[in-house]
Design a protein around this motif. Structure first.
Motif, PDB file in Angstrom:
ATOM      1  N   SER A 180       0.830  -1.211   0.000  1.00  0.00           N
ATOM      2  CA  SER A 180       0.000   0.000   0.000  1.00  0.00           C
ATOM      3  C   SER A 180       0.857   1.250   0.000  1.00  0.00           C
ATOM      4  O   SER A 180       1.762   1.396   0.822  1.00  0.00           O
ATOM      5  N   ASP A 181       0.575   2.160  -0.935  1.00  0.00           N
ATOM      6  CA  ASP A 181       1.200   3.483  -0.892  1.00  0.00           C
ATOM      7  C   ASP A 181       0.495   4.352   0.139  1.00  0.00           C
ATOM      8  O   ASP A 181       1.098   5.203   0.784  1.00  0.00           O
ATOM      9  N   SER A 182      -0.807   4.170   0.280  1.00  0.00           N
ATOM     10  CA  SER A 182      -1.612   4.890   1.250  1.00  0.00           C
ATOM     11  C   SER A 182      -2.562   3.904   1.910  1.00  0.00           C
ATOM     12  O   SER A 182      -3.018   2.953   1.276  1.00  0.00           O
ATOM     13  N   ILE A 183      -2.824   4.099   3.208  1.00  0.00           N
ATOM     14  CA  ILE A 183      -3.650   3.156   3.963  1.00  0.00           C
ATOM     15  C   ILE A 183      -5.124   3.531   3.794  1.00  0.00           C
ATOM     16  O   ILE A 183      -5.557   4.605   4.219  1.00  0.00           O
ATOM     17  N   THR A 184      -5.899   2.654   3.187  1.00  0.00           N
ATOM     18  CA  THR A 184      -7.299   2.939   2.914  1.00  0.00           C
ATOM     19  C   THR A 184      -8.159   2.726   4.152  1.00  0.00           C
ATOM     20  O   THR A 184      -7.726   2.126   5.136  1.00  0.00           O
ATOM     21  N   LYS A 185      -9.402   3.202   4.079  1.00  0.00           N
ATOM     22  CA  LYS A 185     -10.339   3.024   5.189  1.00  0.00           C
ATOM     23  C   LYS A 185     -10.570   1.544   5.460  1.00  0.00           C
ATOM     24  O   LYS A 185     -10.616   1.107   6.630  1.00  0.00           O
TER      25      LYS A 185
ATOM     26  N   PHE B 169      12.112   2.661  -0.938  1.00  0.00           N
ATOM     27  CA  PHE B 169      11.482   1.367  -0.711  1.00  0.00           C
ATOM     28  C   PHE B 169      10.231   1.171  -1.555  1.00  0.00           C
ATOM     29  O   PHE B 169       9.681   0.068  -1.603  1.00  0.00           O
ATOM     30  N   GLY B 170       9.735   2.227  -2.212  1.00  0.00           N
ATOM     31  CA  GLY B 170       8.591   2.129  -3.111  1.00  0.00           C
ATOM     32  C   GLY B 170       7.338   1.616  -2.434  1.00  0.00           C
ATOM     33  O   GLY B 170       7.004   2.023  -1.319  1.00  0.00           O
ATOM     34  N   THR B 171       6.655   0.667  -3.087  1.00  0.00           N
ATOM     35  CA  THR B 171       5.391   0.151  -2.545  1.00  0.00           C
ATOM     36  C   THR B 171       5.601  -0.753  -1.330  1.00  0.00           C
ATOM     37  O   THR B 171       4.648  -1.119  -0.655  1.00  0.00           O
ATOM     38  N   GLU B 172       6.851  -1.093  -1.030  1.00  0.00           N
ATOM     39  CA  GLU B 172       7.134  -1.915   0.151  1.00  0.00           C
ATOM     40  C   GLU B 172       7.174  -1.085   1.431  1.00  0.00           C
ATOM     41  O   GLU B 172       7.201  -1.657   2.524  1.00  0.00           O
ATOM     42  N   SER B 173       7.189   0.235   1.304  1.00  0.00           N
ATOM     43  CA  SER B 173       7.470   1.088   2.465  1.00  0.00           C
ATOM     44  C   SER B 173       6.472   0.894   3.601  1.00  0.00           C
ATOM     45  O   SER B 173       6.856   0.799   4.775  1.00  0.00           O
ATOM     46  N   LYS B 174       5.160   0.832   3.287  1.00  0.00           N
ATOM     47  CA  LYS B 174       4.159   0.669   4.343  1.00  0.00           C
ATOM     48  C   LYS B 174       4.222  -0.739   4.948  1.00  0.00           C
ATOM     49  O   LYS B 174       4.084  -0.916   6.160  1.00  0.00           O
ATOM     50  N   GLY B 175       4.441  -1.733   4.123  1.00  0.00           N
ATOM     51  CA  GLY B 175       4.563  -3.094   4.628  1.00  0.00           C
ATOM     52  C   GLY B 175       5.784  -3.286   5.512  1.00  0.00           C
ATOM     53  O   GLY B 175       5.788  -4.141   6.406  1.00  0.00           O
TER      54      GLY B 175
ATOM     55  N   THR C  14       8.144   5.353  10.994  1.00  0.00           N
ATOM     56  CA  THR C  14       7.812   6.477  10.110  1.00  0.00           C
ATOM     57  C   THR C  14       8.932   6.724   9.115  1.00  0.00           C
ATOM     58  O   THR C  14       8.683   7.035   7.940  1.00  0.00           O
ATOM     59  N   CYS C  15      10.181   6.605   9.565  1.00  0.00           N
ATOM     60  CA  CYS C  15      11.326   6.761   8.655  1.00  0.00           C
ATOM     61  C   CYS C  15      11.259   5.762   7.508  1.00  0.00           C
ATOM     62  O   CYS C  15      11.487   6.108   6.340  1.00  0.00           O
ATOM     63  N   LEU C  16      10.952   4.516   7.843  1.00  0.00           N
ATOM     64  CA  LEU C  16      10.842   3.484   6.797  1.00  0.00           C
ATOM     65  C   LEU C  16       9.690   3.798   5.846  1.00  0.00           C
ATOM     66  O   LEU C  16       9.815   3.671   4.621  1.00  0.00           O
ATOM     67  N   SER C  17       8.560   4.215   6.416  1.00  0.00           N
ATOM     68  CA  SER C  17       7.385   4.529   5.614  1.00  0.00           C
ATOM     69  C   SER C  17       7.637   5.709   4.678  1.00  0.00           C
ATOM     70  O   SER C  17       7.108   5.753   3.565  1.00  0.00           O
TER      71      SER C  17
END
Length: 447
Positions: free
Chosen positions: A171-176, A272-278, A264-267
């Motif tokens: 996820s690039d952004s966390i959905t509802k 890290f692209g699309t892996e950042s949130k994971g 937050t730094c990792l995010s």
């Protein structure tokens, strides 16, 4: 009956306490690590709809928690005199449950209200825990029991962040929908942890080998709320607590860093692209692995620690953290605690190095915390509630300050603060440990 010996009841209580805290903090620690990213996504979501605009901030919420936590620690021993440690921990755990529930529908006023409530709940939960741990230990088992509790507690980082990773990966952004899925699961864990507290058993107090003399409520020589407050004030002014406060403050600063800032730094690291949130979840799991390995190892080493001193373990944790901070400094962008960034770093940003640092953060943290727990239980057996309340007061003040400056300071300055505080804190702990060890050799049981 032989199977219902005082040792068995004590060990049962320590394990049940650890399991309960594991579930409660599966919810809370996972939420705090993801809070900044979750709430930033909720802001963007509210701006794209016609609903009420959400303006809450993760760092501000966490700062409110620790400010209220710090103030409430002065009241916690008095509350425990009235309620006892078991009931106080249960009430505190329900406030954690309420905090997790609030993320299902983020509202600015509700976020800061429940942040304040969970700060109060944390004070009575942790002070009750320190008291309960001490009255279920003696001078020979306090190190072992601290290690067992810490290892079980930190399993929360494995389970909660594994769940977080599978919900948020890619996820690039966390959905509802993702937010709701995450916090429904975490709410269930928090509620189950509260229920586990109800299964703690009352310890028999007739045995002569008890570490402390207890009154009818299970409290150590504290008769009134006012007396408990006076004992806290007196204890705070002792030389031992003043020196130890430097070490405790460091644990608060690095708690803020690994529980909120590092994820937050990792995010925010665009490399890290699309892996950042994971990576938030994976990082949390490896922090937990470091905590669990450290807690288990130091628990098994309890007898050697009692013989050779706790300072060796603290210095090990210091070296681990210093190496970790250097790797973070060269691996992650300086602006990553504040904004998404792709600025250059001193080495090619590497996710495996980042996860190694997560493990080192947890291992070093367990070194400091298990030994401070053990030292407090050893030094102040008859003042366990005030001692652990002061511990959490100092730790939460430091954490609140760190969450406040985390919104403004880039990564290198935050790491510099940690290096300085860790160096002074390790030295101050060693001084107190040397003094307490010398007194023990002379035949004393406490300072």
């Amino acid at each position: 009956m032989a199977g219902d010996s005082i040792f068995d009841v004590r060990l049962y209580n320590i394990i049940m306490l650890g399991l309960s805290f594991m579930l409660i903090f599966t919810a809370f620690q996972t939420a705090s690590m993801a809070e900044k990213s979750v709430l930033d996504s909720a802001k963007n979501e509210s701006e794209s709809t016609n609903g009420t605009k959400f303006t809450g901030d993760g760092y501000t919420s966490l700062s409110v928690i620790y400010i209220v936590f710090s103030v409430s620690n002065w009241l916690a021993p008095s509350i425990i005199v009235i309620t006892g440690p078991k009931l106080s921990m249960f009430i505190g755990s329900l406030l954690y449950f309420l905090f997790i529930l609030s993320f299902l529908k983020p509202m600015t006023w509700a976020l800061y209200t429940v942040s304040g409530l969970v700060g109060f709940g944390a004070a009575i939960l942790w002070t009750g825990q320190g008291n309960f741990l001490t009255i279920n230990s003696d001078s020979e088992t306090i190190s072992r029991n601290s290690g067992i509790f810490w290892a079980l507690l930190q399993c929360s980082l494995l389970f909660g962040n594994a769940y977080s990773h599978f919900v948020l990966q890619g996820s690039d952004s966390i959905t509802k929908a993702e937010r709701n899925k995450l916090f429904i699961g975490l709410s269930g864990a928090a509620l189950l942890g509260s229920i586990f507290l109800l299964f703690l058993r009352k310890k028999r107090t007739a045995d002569s080998d008890d570490l402390v003399n207890l009154n009818s409520s299970g409290q150590a020589k504290v008769d009134t709320p006012l007396t408990a407050l006076k004992r806290s004030v007196h204890l705070m002014k002792t030389k031992e607590m003043l020196l130890l406060s430097i070490s405790i403050a460091y644990t608060g600063l690095e708690l803020t860093f690994f529980s909120g800032v590092y994820s937050t730094c990792l995010s925010n690291t665009k490399y890290f692209g699309t892996e950042s949130k994971g990576l938030i979840g994976i990082s949390g799991m490896f922090i937990g692995a470091g905590e669990i390995i450290g807690g288990t190892l130091f628990g098994l080493m309890a007898k050697r620690t009692n013989r050779h001193g706790r300072d060796i373990i603290v210095m090990f944790g210091y070296v681990v953290h210093m190496a970790c901070f250097y790797l973070i400094f060269i691996n992650l962008p300086s602006k990553s605690p504040i904004d998404p960034t792709d600025e250059a770093t001193y080495m090619t940003t590497n996710k495996y190095v980042a996860i190694l640092c997560s493990f080192l953060l947890g291992l070093g943290d367990s070194s400091f915390n298990t030994q401070i727990y053990s030292l407090l239980g050893f030094m102040f057996p008859e003042d366990s509630s005030p001692a652990f309340a002061i511990f959490k007061f100092i730790q939460s003040i430091a954490a609140a300050v760190a969450f406040f400056y985390s919104d403004y300071l880039i990564l290198k300055w935050q790491l510099l603060i940690l290096v300085i505080a860790g160096s002074i804190g390790s030295l101050s702990f060693s001084v107190i440990e040397w003094e307490s060890t010398n007194l023990k050799r002379e035949g004393y049981q406490s300072i």
